[in-house]
Write an enzyme that holds these catalytic residues in place. Sequence first.
Site, PDB file in Angstrom:
ATOM      1  CB  THR A  96      -6.042   8.915   1.027  1.00  0.00           C
ATOM      2  OG1 THR A  96      -4.971   8.620   1.941  1.00  0.00           O
ATOM      3  CG2 THR A  96      -6.071   7.913  -0.104  1.00  0.00           C
ATOM      4  CE1 TYR A 151      -7.703   6.916   7.235  1.00  0.00           C
ATOM      5  CE2 TYR A 151      -7.931   4.725   6.265  1.00  0.00           C
ATOM      6  CZ  TYR A 151      -7.424   6.006   6.223  1.00  0.00           C
ATOM      7  OH  TYR A 151      -6.634   6.383   5.168  1.00  0.00           O
ATOM      8  CG  HIS A 181      -2.106   0.919   1.082  1.00  0.00           C
ATOM      9  ND1 HIS A 181      -2.287   1.746   0.006  1.00  0.00           N
ATOM     10  CD2 HIS A 181      -3.159   1.145   1.891  1.00  0.00           C
ATOM     11  CE1 HIS A 181      -3.394   2.450   0.171  1.00  0.00           C
ATOM     12  NE2 HIS A 181      -3.940   2.099   1.308  1.00  0.00           N
TER      13      HIS A 181
END
Length: 462
Positions: free
Chosen positions: A217, A204, A72
């Site tokens: 993000t 979240y 990620h």
Amino acid sequence: EVIDGALLVLVIDDVKPKDIHEAASNMLHGTYDLRSRDNLIDYQAGSCCNRWYDKLQLIVCSDGRAGINFEHSAIDGHTALRFVSDIFADNVVQFAQSITKTIYSNHDGMFPSIIQAEVKRASPNNSVVPKKLSFELPQKILDKIYFAETILSDQIVASETYVLEFTGYGKTLIVRNKMSPDSFVQLSMQLAHYRLYGKIVSQYEPVLTKGFYHGRTEAMRTATDKAATFCKTWTNPSATDEQKLLTLREATVYHSSGIKNALTGKGIERHLFALKCIADKNNIPTPGFFSSNAYAKLNHTILSTSNCGNPSLRLFGFGPVVQDGFGIGYIIRDGGVQYSISTKHRQTERFAHTLKQTLIDMGKLLQPTTSLKVECSITGKQNFEMNKATTEYLEAYCDTYGEGPQSTVSFSSSTVGPPPATPRAPSAGFARVLQKQSSMSLKRLSSFGVDITPKEENRKNL
């Protein structure tokens, strides 16, 4: 250098997942298959060893199922989604071209509306072929690889993945009720956890900021005051349906406003985190806020969630970010919601069942996408005669696009003939009158299984 410079790694697994849960686990971290040699020394033979985890991996199982695994820190979910979507769309187009190539011969099998993109080959003479890479590794490196495998195996046996494919309703019905589908789903997960554990926890959701240069993000936190009120109201036995629906609408509106702020660069978490990283890197003292219990609790994310998907994907998921947390990837479809839920052996399946029941309960308070009410009263001998022609009328209203006002149709007729026309406000729906003539007797009509016996008060007038 060859591996480091590669855009992706193609992984060919011998694994054939027995169900969707095992398939999701294999794509996330591979399988665990411990075997023993003759001297009873165990070794790992699972697909977890058939991975290169710091690269973007295209994984194909022996039954043809395929998935993407990526680290990620390098890319975000929607970047991988673009990659998957292009692969899926290319396969669809190739299949379509195989059908129509004899029809559109003047376009090399292409649909006239499709423009064939220019493709730059890796080699001018197309001589790129697979080559086997042979590794000569010293024992010290082999030992490190072995220890890395044992640590990974610990993580795999401590992990659990469960898939929930909810098909009761989806985006269409939620939008019809003038609520945000994403906010609706976010609140359903908080409510499911509250029902199971009685606590409001940190939740979240990443929000894309790709509208900004180098944007990635921003964080949206679902556990707001409105969400807490919503959860407490829905678990209160004395709460009415009106109160529940009101708190749901208020919580979704509030959540959507937070999403909009994050999307437009008005979030605060990434900004604060960047300041803390700069301070730590330069040995600058940080304010006490960063070491407060509130900040620590906010960042101990029990429900780590993300919405990423389109028709090219069946599932999307990831692992939990804390030991006692849930990692929940979801895809909202027109008629359902797909969840991939991962934990460190919490009650994963039980949470999924609670989430399913929560979605069912929330759906009960939503207005259906269509509504219909038909009334008809027949009075007078002249309106109902045996063995004579019978005329039936049906008028129906359907709010097709979910934009018109809720409406029902009701008419009362004292004479044979269609009901009088009534003016209608403009809407997305339609109305029609169907007149059906029949020369059959009522006795003959009733033989088809339809109860057409007149009411008792009407029978007296025959």
